[in-house]
Design a protein around this motif. Structure first.
Motif, PDB file in Angstrom:
ATOM      1  N   ALA A  84      -7.925  69.653  23.170  1.00  0.00           N
ATOM      2  CA  ALA A  84      -9.140  68.852  23.280  1.00  0.00           C
ATOM      3  C   ALA A  84      -9.233  68.252  24.678  1.00  0.00           C
ATOM      4  CB  ALA A  84      -9.134  67.742  22.229  1.00  0.00           C
ATOM      5  N   ARG A  85     -10.459  68.025  25.123  1.00  0.00           N
ATOM      6  CA  ARG A  85     -10.707  67.433  26.444  1.00  0.00           C
ATOM      7  C   ARG A  85     -12.088  66.762  26.416  1.00  0.00           C
ATOM      8  NH1 ARG A  85     -12.619  72.884  29.656  1.00  0.00           N
ATOM      9  NH2 ARG A  85     -14.641  72.917  28.643  1.00  0.00           N
ATOM     10  N   LEU A  90     -18.249  68.006  20.394  1.00  0.00           N
ATOM     11  CA  LEU A  90     -18.442  66.910  19.454  1.00  0.00           C
ATOM     12  C   LEU A  90     -18.804  65.647  20.208  1.00  0.00           C
ATOM     13  CD1 LEU A  90     -15.562  68.573  18.450  1.00  0.00           C
ATOM     14  CD2 LEU A  90     -16.379  67.434  16.424  1.00  0.00           C
ATOM     15  N   ILE A  91     -19.469  64.750  19.516  1.00  0.00           N
ATOM     16  CA  ILE A  91     -19.836  63.463  20.104  1.00  0.00           C
ATOM     17  C   ILE A  91     -19.278  62.359  19.222  1.00  0.00           C
ATOM     18  CG2 ILE A  91     -21.730  61.914  20.698  1.00  0.00           C
ATOM     19  CD1 ILE A  91     -23.390  64.333  21.413  1.00  0.00           C
ATOM     20  N   SER A  92     -18.672  61.384  19.868  1.00  0.00           N
ATOM     21  CA  SER A  92     -18.084  60.240  19.191  1.00  0.00           C
ATOM     22  C   SER A  92     -18.974  59.023  19.429  1.00  0.00           C
ATOM     23  CB  SER A  92     -16.686  60.029  19.783  1.00  0.00           C
ATOM     24  OG  SER A  92     -16.031  59.005  19.124  1.00  0.00           O
ATOM     25  N   PRO A  93     -18.868  58.007  18.589  1.00  0.00           N
ATOM     26  CA  PRO A  93     -19.690  56.812  18.795  1.00  0.00           C
ATOM     27  C   PRO A  93     -19.422  56.098  20.127  1.00  0.00           C
ATOM     28  CG  PRO A  93     -18.778  56.811  16.575  1.00  0.00           C
ATOM     29  CD  PRO A  93     -18.127  57.936  17.312  1.00  0.00           C
ATOM     30  N   THR A  94     -18.160  56.114  20.569  1.00  0.00           N
ATOM     31  CA  THR A  94     -17.812  55.432  21.826  1.00  0.00           C
ATOM     32  C   THR A  94     -16.859  56.309  22.635  1.00  0.00           C
ATOM     33  OG1 THR A  94     -15.858  54.334  20.929  1.00  0.00           O
ATOM     34  CG2 THR A  94     -17.966  53.166  20.694  1.00  0.00           C
ATOM     35  N   ASN A  95     -16.773  56.006  23.941  1.00  0.00           N
ATOM     36  CA  ASN A  95     -15.835  56.728  24.797  1.00  0.00           C
ATOM     37  C   ASN A  95     -14.387  56.486  24.372  1.00  0.00           C
ATOM     38  OD1 ASN A  95     -17.800  57.924  26.352  1.00  0.00           O
ATOM     39  ND2 ASN A  95     -17.748  56.373  27.944  1.00  0.00           N
ATOM     40  N   TYR A 123     -22.411  60.706  27.651  1.00  0.00           N
ATOM     41  CA  TYR A 123     -22.225  60.665  26.205  1.00  0.00           C
ATOM     42  C   TYR A 123     -20.726  60.683  25.930  1.00  0.00           C
ATOM     43  CZ  TYR A 123     -27.100  62.117  26.231  1.00  0.00           C
ATOM     44  OH  TYR A 123     -28.444  62.193  26.462  1.00  0.00           O
ATOM     45  N   ALA A 124     -20.326  60.128  24.807  1.00  0.00           N
ATOM     46  CA  ALA A 124     -18.910  60.134  24.431  1.00  0.00           C
ATOM     47  C   ALA A 124     -18.582  61.492  23.818  1.00  0.00           C
ATOM     48  CB  ALA A 124     -18.622  59.002  23.454  1.00  0.00           C
ATOM     49  N   ALA A 125     -18.733  62.515  24.634  1.00  0.00           N
ATOM     50  CA  ALA A 125     -18.585  63.887  24.152  1.00  0.00           C
ATOM     51  C   ALA A 125     -17.215  64.448  24.506  1.00  0.00           C
ATOM     52  CB  ALA A 125     -19.663  64.767  24.761  1.00  0.00           C
ATOM     53  N   PHE A 126     -16.704  65.260  23.597  1.00  0.00           N
ATOM     54  CA  PHE A 126     -15.443  65.951  23.866  1.00  0.00           C
ATOM     55  C   PHE A 126     -15.497  67.342  23.267  1.00  0.00           C
ATOM     56  CE2 PHE A 126     -14.838  63.684  19.911  1.00  0.00           C
ATOM     57  CZ  PHE A 126     -14.043  64.495  19.119  1.00  0.00           C
ATOM     58  N   ASP A 127     -14.643  68.206  23.793  1.00  0.00           N
ATOM     59  CA  ASP A 127     -14.587  69.595  23.354  1.00  0.00           C
ATOM     60  C   ASP A 127     -13.259  69.851  22.658  1.00  0.00           C
ATOM     61  OD1 ASP A 127     -16.967  69.994  24.771  1.00  0.00           O
ATOM     62  OD2 ASP A 127     -15.932  70.797  26.526  1.00  0.00           O
ATOM     63  N   ILE A 128     -13.298  70.713  21.666  1.00  0.00           N
ATOM     64  CA  ILE A 128     -12.085  71.295  21.106  1.00  0.00           C
ATOM     65  C   ILE A 128     -12.152  72.772  21.462  1.00  0.00           C
ATOM     66  CG2 ILE A 128     -10.751  71.809  19.035  1.00  0.00           C
ATOM     67  CD1 ILE A 128     -11.963  69.304  17.764  1.00  0.00           C
TER      68      ILE A 128
END
Length: 101
Positions: free
Chosen positions: A16-17, A40-45, A26-31
């Protein structure tokens, strides 16, 4: 109340990154898996950071555990082979099996 599973992501050989296309706006991260990249997007960083950390730690643990299991299985196989050799030797000594001579 139970929630219905929508999708399952196989984390074998994954990591993940933070998503370079959307973070930090956006509080976005990749798997990243061998076959696909999930965004994916999370509610907060800070929550995204926690997801990334725990996914990567989980994958690292699985890899470590897998190599230990393989190593343990190899050791068990070697012991079983050694036990079989000893049992054959004892059986031959007691006359239950013909000797090789």
């Amino acid at each position: 109340e139970t929630e219905k599973l929508i999708y399952y992501i196989d984390l074998k050989d994954a990591y993940a990154r933070f998503s370079p296309n959307y973070y930090p706006k956006y509080a976005a991260f990749d798997i990243i898996t061998p076959s696909r990249i999930y965004q994916l997007i999370s509610p907060t960083n800070s929550e995204a950071e926690k997801w990334i950390f725990h996914i990567n730690k989980g994958v690292e643990f699985m890899e470590t555990y897998k190599s230990r299991v393989i190593s343990d299985n190899d050791a068990i196989l070697q012991l079983e082979q050694q036990i079989n050799r000893i049992q054959i030797q004892r059986s031959k000594k007691l006359g239950f099996m013909p000797s090789d001579t």
